[in-house]
Motif scaffolding. Structure first.
Motif, PDB file in Angstrom:
ATOM      1  N   THR A 132      51.089  39.763  30.031  1.00 14.63           N
ATOM      2  CA  THR A 132      51.532  39.219  28.747  1.00 14.63           C
ATOM      3  C   THR A 132      51.366  37.707  28.694  1.00 14.63           C
ATOM      4  N   LYS A 133      51.696  37.029  29.785  1.00 16.80           N
ATOM      5  CA  LYS A 133      51.671  35.561  29.832  1.00 16.80           C
ATOM      6  C   LYS A 133      50.343  34.994  30.342  1.00 16.80           C
ATOM      7  N   GLY A 134      49.439  35.862  30.772  1.00 17.29           N
ATOM      8  CA  GLY A 134      48.164  35.381  31.300  1.00 17.29           C
ATOM      9  C   GLY A 134      48.321  34.630  32.603  1.00 17.29           C
ATOM     10  N   ARG A 135      49.147  35.171  33.517  1.00 14.01           N
ATOM     11  CA  ARG A 135      49.411  34.519  34.797  1.00 14.01           C
ATOM     12  C   ARG A 135      48.713  35.252  35.945  1.00 14.01           C
ATOM     13  N   VAL A 136      48.219  34.465  36.897  1.00 13.71           N
ATOM     14  CA  VAL A 136      47.572  35.022  38.080  1.00 13.71           C
ATOM     15  C   VAL A 136      48.635  35.559  39.031  1.00 13.71           C
ATOM     16  N   LEU A 137      48.340  36.696  39.671  1.00 15.57           N
ATOM     17  CA  LEU A 137      49.265  37.308  40.630  1.00 15.57           C
ATOM     18  C   LEU A 137      48.811  37.031  42.064  1.00 15.57           C
ATOM     19  N   ASN A 147      40.724  50.277  54.575  1.00 13.49           N
ATOM     20  CA  ASN A 147      39.556  50.233  55.451  1.00 13.49           C
ATOM     21  C   ASN A 147      39.738  49.285  56.630  1.00 13.49           C
ATOM     22  N   LYS A 148      40.650  48.291  56.481  1.00 14.82           N
ATOM     23  CA  LYS A 148      40.896  47.348  57.569  1.00 14.82           C
ATOM     24  C   LYS A 148      42.200  47.643  58.310  1.00 14.82           C
ATOM     25  N   ASN A 149      42.992  48.563  57.755  1.00 12.86           N
ATOM     26  CA  ASN A 149      44.294  48.909  58.327  1.00 12.86           C
ATOM     27  C   ASN A 149      45.143  47.660  58.538  1.00 12.86           C
ATOM     28  N   SER A 150      45.173  46.791  57.532  1.00  9.67           N
ATOM     29  CA  SER A 150      45.937  45.552  57.639  1.00  9.67           C
ATOM     30  C   SER A 150      46.344  45.059  56.247  1.00  9.67           C
ATOM     31  N   ILE A 151      47.265  44.100  56.220  1.00  9.49           N
ATOM     32  CA  ILE A 151      47.719  43.500  54.973  1.00  9.49           C
ATOM     33  C   ILE A 151      46.857  42.282  54.659  1.00  9.49           C
ATOM     34  N   THR A 152      46.350  42.208  53.436  1.00  8.59           N
ATOM     35  CA  THR A 152      45.559  41.054  53.018  1.00  8.59           C
ATOM     36  C   THR A 152      46.244  40.359  51.840  1.00  8.59           C
ATOM     37  N   GLN A 153      46.059  39.068  51.733  1.00  2.99           N
ATOM     38  CA  GLN A 153      46.608  38.276  50.632  1.00  2.99           C
ATOM     39  C   GLN A 153      45.493  38.017  49.624  1.00  2.99           C
ATOM     40  N   ILE A 154      45.700  38.419  48.380  1.00  2.00           N
ATOM     41  CA  ILE A 154      44.669  38.244  47.364  1.00  2.00           C
ATOM     42  C   ILE A 154      45.276  37.674  46.083  1.00  2.00           C
ATOM     43  N   CYS A 188      39.694  40.068  41.065  1.00  2.00           N
ATOM     44  CA  CYS A 188      40.161  39.520  42.335  1.00  2.00           C
ATOM     45  C   CYS A 188      39.471  38.181  42.579  1.00  2.00           C
ATOM     46  N   ASN A 189      40.235  37.091  42.464  1.00  2.00           N
ATOM     47  CA  ASN A 189      39.660  35.760  42.683  1.00  2.00           C
ATOM     48  C   ASN A 189      39.238  35.564  44.133  1.00  2.00           C
ATOM     49  N   THR A 190      39.914  36.241  45.050  1.00  2.00           N
ATOM     50  CA  THR A 190      39.613  36.105  46.467  1.00  2.00           C
ATOM     51  C   THR A 190      38.236  36.659  46.792  1.00  2.00           C
ATOM     52  N   GLN A 191      37.921  37.842  46.250  1.00  2.00           N
ATOM     53  CA  GLN A 191      36.629  38.481  46.513  1.00  2.00           C
ATOM     54  C   GLN A 191      35.612  38.251  45.399  1.00  2.00           C
ATOM     55  N   GLU A 192      36.072  37.588  44.313  1.00  2.00           N
ATOM     56  CA  GLU A 192      35.219  37.239  43.183  1.00  2.00           C
ATOM     57  C   GLU A 192      34.545  38.467  42.562  1.00  2.00           C
ATOM     58  N   GLU A 193      35.375  39.472  42.243  1.00  3.20           N
ATOM     59  CA  GLU A 193      34.863  40.688  41.603  1.00  3.20           C
ATOM     60  C   GLU A 193      36.023  41.456  40.972  1.00  3.20           C
ATOM     61  N   GLU A 194      35.680  42.292  39.958  1.00  2.00           N
ATOM     62  CA  GLU A 194      36.691  43.184  39.392  1.00  2.00           C
ATOM     63  C   GLU A 194      37.046  44.248  40.426  1.00  2.00           C
ATOM     64  N   ARG A 195      38.322  44.609  40.470  1.00  3.65           N
ATOM     65  CA  ARG A 195      38.768  45.603  41.437  1.00  3.65           C
ATOM     66  C   ARG A 195      39.820  46.518  40.830  1.00  3.65           C
ATOM     67  N   ILE A 196      39.958  47.703  41.412  1.00  5.41           N
ATOM     68  CA  ILE A 196      41.051  48.610  41.091  1.00  5.41           C
ATOM     69  C   ILE A 196      41.946  48.675  42.323  1.00  5.41           C
ATOM     70  N   LEU A 197      43.204  48.304  42.148  1.00  2.80           N
ATOM     71  CA  LEU A 197      44.159  48.312  43.256  1.00  2.80           C
ATOM     72  C   LEU A 197      45.167  49.428  43.052  1.00  2.80           C
ATOM     73  N   LYS A 198      45.431  50.180  44.106  1.00  2.00           N
ATOM     74  CA  LYS A 198      46.437  51.222  44.028  1.00  2.00           C
ATOM     75  C   LYS A 198      47.814  50.562  44.163  1.00  2.00           C
ATOM     76  N   ILE A 199      48.658  50.720  43.165  1.00  4.81           N
ATOM     77  CA  ILE A 199      49.932  49.999  43.134  1.00  4.81           C
ATOM     78  C   ILE A 199      50.841  50.419  44.285  1.00  4.81           C
ATOM     79  N   ILE A 245      47.157  29.921  35.256  1.00  9.74           N
ATOM     80  CA  ILE A 245      46.803  30.639  34.022  1.00  9.74           C
ATOM     81  C   ILE A 245      45.397  31.231  34.125  1.00  9.74           C
ATOM     82  N   PHE A 246      45.204  32.418  33.541  1.00 10.66           N
ATOM     83  CA  PHE A 246      43.866  32.986  33.449  1.00 10.66           C
ATOM     84  C   PHE A 246      43.657  33.517  32.022  1.00 10.66           C
ATOM     85  N   ILE A 247      42.399  33.641  31.637  1.00 11.31           N
ATOM     86  CA  ILE A 247      42.032  34.219  30.340  1.00 11.31           C
ATOM     87  C   ILE A 247      41.138  35.421  30.593  1.00 11.31           C
ATOM     88  N   LYS A 248      41.540  36.562  30.076  1.00 13.80           N
ATOM     89  CA  LYS A 248      40.751  37.787  30.257  1.00 13.80           C
ATOM     90  C   LYS A 248      39.419  37.629  29.527  1.00 13.80           C
TER      91      LYS A 248
END
Length: 331
Positions: free
Chosen positions: A150-155, A163-170, A190-201, A213-216
């Protein structure tokens, strides 16, 4: 998918999403917008409090006082269901094994997400504890994602990478959330990997709403993206990294091996091919076909499988070497 299934998915999505458009719902359910309007009419006739906002930026939302809980299974009920899934297989002659496994996966995901006291069950079925995102409740995660959209904020997200069996920060620009195949997913950039992604919540451990701030982007098309990524909802994907020697690098680069492939060029002329895949069995055969000119870097599980295959192949050649020599000499 049946109309009833679509209506249930609509209720669940509207319950947790603060606001959504007919176009977005049509993309997620793979129907046209007229069908969405008919579904909304059906829900309203059934006294489900779906509200609409008209105009250019119109859409739908549901009364916040309305709440439909997932049905919870008792621990013993879930355990018996999981055990049955190990017995009722194609190998054991069960004709509907695929459909049964699909149903069990959906029920398992819902039950484990809603019950934090099923830890031993998670281990029983190799469901890693990190998968559940147990450090933050589902409602909190959904609330933060909705606010950020709603606010256009980065998470800032702590995410369990299977695949890495580890916690990553993105860092993620959240575009939308959707409910599919019994699970919730976040679609974003995903700004970290520079690509659109689907994340399982369910695999998100922590979420922090940043001040960034980000703009879709206007050119992002959810329907097109989901068509390319729909396999995500049928099973977990693994990141495959295969290094090819410079002798064969040009051949690999000239061919399109997968829709989501990326090629990383190295200084020595070799390359690394990146792909996200569900089935590792077929890709293992493909990699072995390149012989010593290909090396699996990730995931470790695939690397070990290829290594084991090569070891068994070597043993076979060494074991049969004397027999082949004797036959050759007789000839």
């Amino acid at each position: 998918m049946s109309k009833l299934s679509h209506l249930l998915e609509l209720i669940i999505m509207l319950q947790y999403k603060e606001f959504t458009t007919a176009s977005e719902l049509a993309d997620i359910l793979e129907v046209d917008k007229k069908t969405i309007y008919r579904y909304i009419d059906t829900l309203q006739m059934a006294k489900i409090p779906v509200e609409s906002k008209k105009g250019r930026y119109g859409g739908f939302y549901i009364d916040k006082d309305f709440y439909m809980k997932y049905p919870k299974l008792e621990k013993e009920e879930l355990e018996s269901l999981l055990m049955a899934s190990k017995i009722l297989t194609k190998d054991n002659g069960f004709a509907y094994a695929d459909k049964f496994q699909s149903a069990v996966i959906k029920i398992k995901d819902l039950s484990l997400n809603e019950n934090s006291d099923f830890e031993e069950l998670k281990e029983l079925i190799n469901f890693k504890i990190n998968d559940t995102g147990n450090l933050e409740t589902f409602d909190n995660k959904i609330s933060k994602i909705n606010y950020a959209m709603t606010k256009g904020r980065v998470l800032k997200i702590s995410y369990y990478a299977l695949n890495k069996n580890s916690i990553t920060q993105i860092m993620v620009n959240p575009y939308t959330i959707l409910f599919k195949q019994g699970g919730w997913y976040l679609v974003g950039y995903c700004n970290t990997q520079e690509e659109e992604r689907i994340l399982k919540i369910s695999r998100i451990r922590n979420i922090e709403v940043t001040k960034e701030i980000f703009i879709k982007p206007k050119n992002f098309n959810l329907s097109d993206y989901l068509k390319k990524s729909w396999s995500v909802f049928r099973g977990e994907q693994s990141l495959i990294k295969v290094k090819f020697d410079k002798k064969i690098a040009e051949f690999v680069k000239e061919n399109k091996w997968h829709t989501n492939q990326k090629i990383e060029c190295l200084e020595d002329g070799s390359i690394i091919l990146h792909m996200y895949l569900n089935d590792l069995g077929e890709v293992k055969k493909w990699i072995l076909g390149f012989g010593a000119q290909a090396e699996v870097l990730e995931p470790i599980s695939l690397r070990e499988e290829v290594k084991s295959e090569i070891y068994e192949l070597t043993k076979k050649y060494e074991r049969n070497y004397d027999k082949v020599n004797k036959i050759s000499n007789k000839g």
